[in-house]
Scaffold this motif. Structure first.
Motif, short mmCIF file in Angstrom:
data_model
loop_
_atom_site.label_atom_id
_atom_site.label_comp_id
_atom_site.label_asym_id
_atom_site.label_seq_id
_atom_site.Cartn_x
_atom_site.Cartn_y
_atom_site.Cartn_z
N ARG A 2 8.36 46.48 31.22
CA ARG A 2 8.52 44.89 31.63
C ARG A 2 9.09 44.04 30.77
NH1 ARG A 2 3.64 42.53 34.48
NH2 ARG A 2 3.21 44.72 34.66
N ILE A 3 10.24 43.39 31.16
CA ILE A 3 10.98 42.26 30.34
C ILE A 3 10.28 41.04 30.53
CG2 ILE A 3 12.95 41.34 30.04
CD1 ILE A 3 14.72 43.69 30.93
N ASN A 4 9.94 40.52 29.69
CA ASN A 4 9.12 39.04 29.71
C ASN A 4 10.23 37.96 30.48
OD1 ASN A 4 10.00 36.89 27.80
ND2 ASN A 4 9.54 38.22 26.37
N LYS A 5 9.51 36.81 31.03
CA LYS A 5 10.27 36.04 31.74
C LYS A 5 10.88 35.12 30.91
CE LYS A 5 6.38 32.95 32.03
NZ LYS A 5 5.30 32.20 32.97
N GLY A 6 11.11 35.00 29.72
CA GLY A 6 11.72 34.35 28.65
C GLY A 6 13.13 34.89 28.74
N VAL A 7 13.06 36.18 28.60
CA VAL A 7 14.63 36.83 28.52
C VAL A 7 15.26 36.49 29.94
CG1 VAL A 7 15.78 39.15 28.61
CG2 VAL A 7 13.81 38.75 27.02
N GLU A 8 14.56 36.66 31.02
CA GLU A 8 15.21 36.35 32.38
C GLU A 8 15.78 34.93 32.28
OE1 GLU A 8 13.87 35.43 37.06
OE2 GLU A 8 12.12 36.06 35.67
N PHE A 34 17.77 23.11 36.81
CA PHE A 34 18.48 24.12 37.64
C PHE A 34 17.77 25.20 37.84
CE2 PHE A 34 21.49 27.40 38.65
CZ PHE A 34 22.46 26.62 39.57
N HIS A 35 16.92 25.94 37.10
CA HIS A 35 16.40 27.06 37.31
C HIS A 35 14.75 26.69 37.86
CE1 HIS A 35 19.57 28.32 34.72
NE2 HIS A 35 19.61 29.42 35.59
N GLY A 36 14.50 25.35 37.79
CA GLY A 36 13.08 25.15 38.37
C GLY A 36 12.00 25.64 37.38
N VAL A 37 12.38 25.46 36.02
CA VAL A 37 11.33 25.86 35.05
C VAL A 37 11.01 24.95 34.10
CG1 VAL A 37 12.09 28.48 35.20
CG2 VAL A 37 13.10 26.76 33.39
N PRO A 38 9.62 24.88 33.52
CA PRO A 38 9.24 23.99 32.40
C PRO A 38 10.15 23.81 31.24
CG PRO A 38 7.42 25.46 33.13
CD PRO A 38 8.70 26.09 33.48
N GLU A 39 10.24 22.59 31.13
CA GLU A 39 11.28 22.31 29.86
C GLU A 39 10.88 22.94 28.47
OE1 GLU A 39 13.27 18.47 28.89
OE2 GLU A 39 13.11 18.12 31.00
N PRO A 40 9.34 22.62 28.33
CA PRO A 40 9.09 23.27 27.07
C PRO A 40 9.21 24.81 26.99
CG PRO A 40 7.20 21.89 27.96
CD PRO A 40 8.53 22.17 28.96
N TYR A 41 9.07 25.55 28.11
CA TYR A 41 9.35 27.02 27.80
C TYR A 41 10.78 27.20 27.73
CZ TYR A 41 4.54 27.25 28.64
OH TYR A 41 3.05 27.20 28.59
N MET A 42 11.65 26.48 28.57
CA MET A 42 13.05 26.81 28.56
C MET A 42 13.49 26.37 27.00
SD MET A 42 16.10 27.79 29.92
CE MET A 42 16.13 27.48 31.68
N ALA A 43 12.92 25.31 26.48
CA ALA A 43 13.45 25.00 25.19
C ALA A 43 13.09 26.00 24.03
CB ALA A 43 12.56 23.89 24.65
N LYS A 44 11.88 26.71 24.31
CA LYS A 44 11.55 28.14 23.29
C LYS A 44 12.83 29.12 23.54
CE LYS A 44 8.09 31.34 22.75
NZ LYS A 44 6.90 31.98 23.10
N GLN A 45 13.19 29.33 24.81
CA GLN A 45 14.07 30.32 24.92
C GLN A 45 15.44 29.89 24.50
OE1 GLN A 45 12.10 32.72 25.85
NE2 GLN A 45 10.78 31.31 26.45
N VAL A 83 15.63 37.07 22.25
CA VAL A 83 14.47 36.35 22.75
C VAL A 83 13.14 37.32 22.34
CG1 VAL A 83 13.24 35.79 24.81
CG2 VAL A 83 15.52 35.05 24.69
N ASP A 84 13.29 38.71 22.68
CA ASP A 84 12.20 39.63 22.35
C ASP A 84 12.29 40.04 20.96
OD1 ASP A 84 10.91 39.31 24.84
OD2 ASP A 84 11.42 41.07 25.52
N GLY A 85 13.37 40.13 20.26
CA GLY A 85 13.41 40.91 18.98
C GLY A 85 14.05 42.26 19.25
N ASP A 86 13.91 43.00 18.01
CA ASP A 86 14.41 44.34 18.09
C ASP A 86 13.67 45.30 17.74
OD1 ASP A 86 16.51 45.97 17.75
OD2 ASP A 86 17.10 45.95 15.80
#
Length: 176
Positions: A2-8, A34-45, A83-86
């Motif tokens: 499962r790839i987390n939504k942050g990567v998406e 544009f993507h209809g996502v919360p700014e704080p979470y987009m900011a993290k990515q 986003v997910d690390g190595d």
């Protein structure tokens, strides 16, 4: 797997920024809207992408983001790792040394065959993602969406575009 939504979200943001490279970008607010996502979470990515050197970015709601590298040099693997690390996806816990038929540690000098097969699959997976750059990705996305949707998105982007020293021009930001 499962790839987390942050990567998406990060992949979509990079795909949106790719046609704007090298001189233009979008605000954090525009990327989130544009993507209809919360700014704080987009900011993290976006911060993770900035730390990895994939985007140049600002701070706060007015933060401006643009790609830091040519789109052809950014792969889906780069975005995933940013986003997910190595860390490996599978972690062997040496379960073969547990239970009533446990192997002795000295009998476990070679890697577990199960762990080895997971590692082999992960290498193939990562190699596959490394072959998909943003230019290739955007071509397939545009083909799937069709001209009407691409033009709709291009119009929205043009309305939200921030320029660095040159006008947006007549060229659609979603075309080569």
């Amino acid at each position: 797997m499962r790839i987390n939504k942050g990567v998406e979200w990060a992949a979509h943001a990079c795909a949106l920024l790719a046609p704007l490279w090298p001189d233009r970008g979008l605000s954090l607010a525009a990327l989130a809207e544009f993507h209809g996502v919360p700014e704080p979470y987009m900011a993290k990515q976006m911060q993770a992408l900035a730390r990895a050197g994939i985007v140049n970015g600002g701070r706060g709601r007015s933060g401006f983001y643009s790609l830091a590298q040519p789109p052809a040099d950014i792969s889906l693997l780069d975005i995933l790792l940013a986003v997910d690390g190595d860390e490996p996806m599978f972690r062997c816990t040496e379960i073969r040394q547990n239970g009533p038929c446990a192997s002795k540690p000295e009998d476990c000098k070679l890697p577990c065959n199960i762990a080895a097969r997971f590692a082999q699959a992960e290498v193939a997976y990562r190699e596959s993602l490394a072959r998909i750059d943003l230019v290739t990705l955007n071509r397939s996305v545009a083909a799937q969406l069709g001209p009407a949707k691409v033009e709709q998105a291009a119009g929205w982007i043009a309305d939200n575009l921030r320029s660095r020293g040159r006008p947006a021009g007549n060229k659609s930001p979603l075309h080569d």
